[in-house]
Design an enzyme around this catalytic site. Structure first.
Site, PDB file in Angstrom:
ATOM      1  CG  HIS A 117      -1.752  -1.269   1.056  1.00 51.10           C
ATOM      2  ND1 HIS A 117      -2.618  -1.839   0.243  1.00 51.10           N
ATOM      3  CD2 HIS A 117      -1.443  -2.469   1.973  1.00 51.10           C
ATOM      4  CE1 HIS A 117      -3.174  -2.838   0.593  1.00 51.10           C
ATOM      5  NE2 HIS A 117      -2.560  -3.356   1.891  1.00 51.10           N
ATOM      6  CD  GLU A 154      -1.590  -3.224   5.264  1.00 50.98           C
ATOM      7  OE1 GLU A 154      -1.204  -4.317   4.763  1.00 50.98           O
ATOM      8  OE2 GLU A 154      -2.636  -3.042   5.090  1.00 50.98           O
ATOM      9  CG  HIS A 209       0.673  -6.818   2.713  1.00 46.58           C
ATOM     10  ND1 HIS A 209      -0.018  -6.019   2.145  1.00 46.58           N
ATOM     11  CD2 HIS A 209       1.393  -7.266   1.615  1.00 46.58           C
ATOM     12  CE1 HIS A 209       0.011  -5.789   0.686  1.00 46.58           C
ATOM     13  NE2 HIS A 209       0.968  -6.692   0.692  1.00 46.58           N
ATOM     14  CD  GLU A 291      -1.564  -9.791   5.240  1.00 46.47           C
ATOM     15  OE1 GLU A 291      -1.479  -8.851   6.272  1.00 46.47           O
ATOM     16  OE2 GLU A 291      -2.187  -9.556   4.179  1.00 46.47           O
TER      17      GLU A 291
END
Length: 327
Positions: A117, A154, A209, A291
């Site tokens: 992101h 995030e 992430h 993650e």
């Protein structure tokens, strides 16, 4: 969405995957990989883009357990919007002030780090919502990612960990490229993220992430590409090396951070295989997503917002990548 939150602290051989759950028998074979888990169980520590969790409903679970050598497991290409560090263990010479890699065991190796992101994505809704071809289907260019309940995004977490990981890998002699370094107004889109790794001819690529699942869902998981041969996507050549990379990263992450594998994906292995993520489907180099925890769970969030824990997370990833690249 509020983007206030903790300030950053300064960045400080092929083994066949086992196909049975994490058990005492497996622990006997992989004591190094499960050391962190053992410490966790003894002291009651944390359970512990593209990402997993409630907003990663397409995940295919795997029963692979970590292989020896340290491993235990593209969070979603498109998450739905949601609301002092220890010294590095590496003994290699430090990277130069110019950012060029130092000489070391990874000299000549190229690693691409994809910080999931972008902190400014929320200001570019039309751009990140446009659809791009991810091989098997069309998907949003990118998303805002998730955030802690306190509003820490995030995208800031991923960039901070990426900087720490870059430093560690450069100290080992690797050439490191980031898909974005806070130098873009939004994105890049998931197809471009994959293309950057491909064009760099990366020996390994990792997308960082943190998940946005429900409270009580805790722990990390590593996402590996499944076999896809459809349209522009053909992962057949990278499935096996990506699985090895994923196992090594996951095992090192357990050991270094003490965090447990996800309690909601991967059947306790910390390993998940998916075929719906553009960042994996379009990759032609060994690649995984990690993650690191669930930002929407208060206990995991306490880890993710800790600079010292983020340093450990980077060290866990680095050790797994180094193990993979050295064979």
């Amino acid at each position: 969405m509020s983007y206030t939150g903790p300030d950053f602290e300064p960045p400080q051989r092929r083994r066949s995957p086992l196909r049975r759950p994490l058990t005492v028998a497996v622990a006997a074979l992989v004591p190094g990989a499960l050391l962190g888990w053992g410490v966790y169980a003894a002291v009651g520590g944390p359970d512990d883009g593209d990402g997993g969790g409630a907003d990663r409903a397409g995940a295919v679970r795997t029963s692979k357990a970590p292989s020896s050598g340290g491993p235990a497991s593209e969070g979603g290409d498109a998450k739905k919007p949601a609301g002092s560090a220890p010294a590095p263990t590496s003994k290699a010479p430090s990277a130069s002030a110019s950012g060029l890699p130092a000489s070391g065991p990874l000299e000549g190796k190229v690693v691409v780090i994809d910080p999931g992101h972008n902190p400014a994505n929320f200001q570019h809704a039309s751009e990140i919502n446009r659809k791009v071809n991810v091989g098997t289907h069309w998907k949003e260019c990118d998303t805002t990612g998730t955030a802690t309940n306190a509003g820490w995004p995030e995208a800031k977490f991923t960039l901070d960990v990426a900087h720490r990981l870059r430093t560690l890998l450069q100290e080992q002699g690797a050439t490191v490229k980031l898909t974005q370094d806070g130098d873009r107004s939004f994105g890049p889109c998931v197809d471009e993220r994959a293309r950057i790794g491909n064009e760099a001819k990366a020996d390994a690529a990792i997308s960082i992430h943190a998940d946005g699942s429900g409270a009580g869902n805790r722990g990390f998981h590593v996402i590996m590409p499944g076999s896809v041969h459809d349209g522009a996507a053909d992962t057949r050549a990278i499935v096996a090396p990506s699985a090895e990379l994923g196992e090594r990263v996951a095992g090192s992450f357990v050991r270094v951070t003490g965090s447990a594998p996800s309690n909601y994906l991967g059947d306790g292995t910390g390993l998940v295989t998916r075929t719906d993520l553009g960042g994996l489907n379009l990759s032609t180099v060994p690649k995984v997503f990690i993650e690191c925890g669930n930002m929407r769970d208060s206990k995991d969030a306490a880890l993710l917002t800790s600079g010292s824990w983020r340093q450990k997370a980077a060290e866990g990833m680095s050790e797994g990548i180094v193990s993979f690249l050295r064979g």
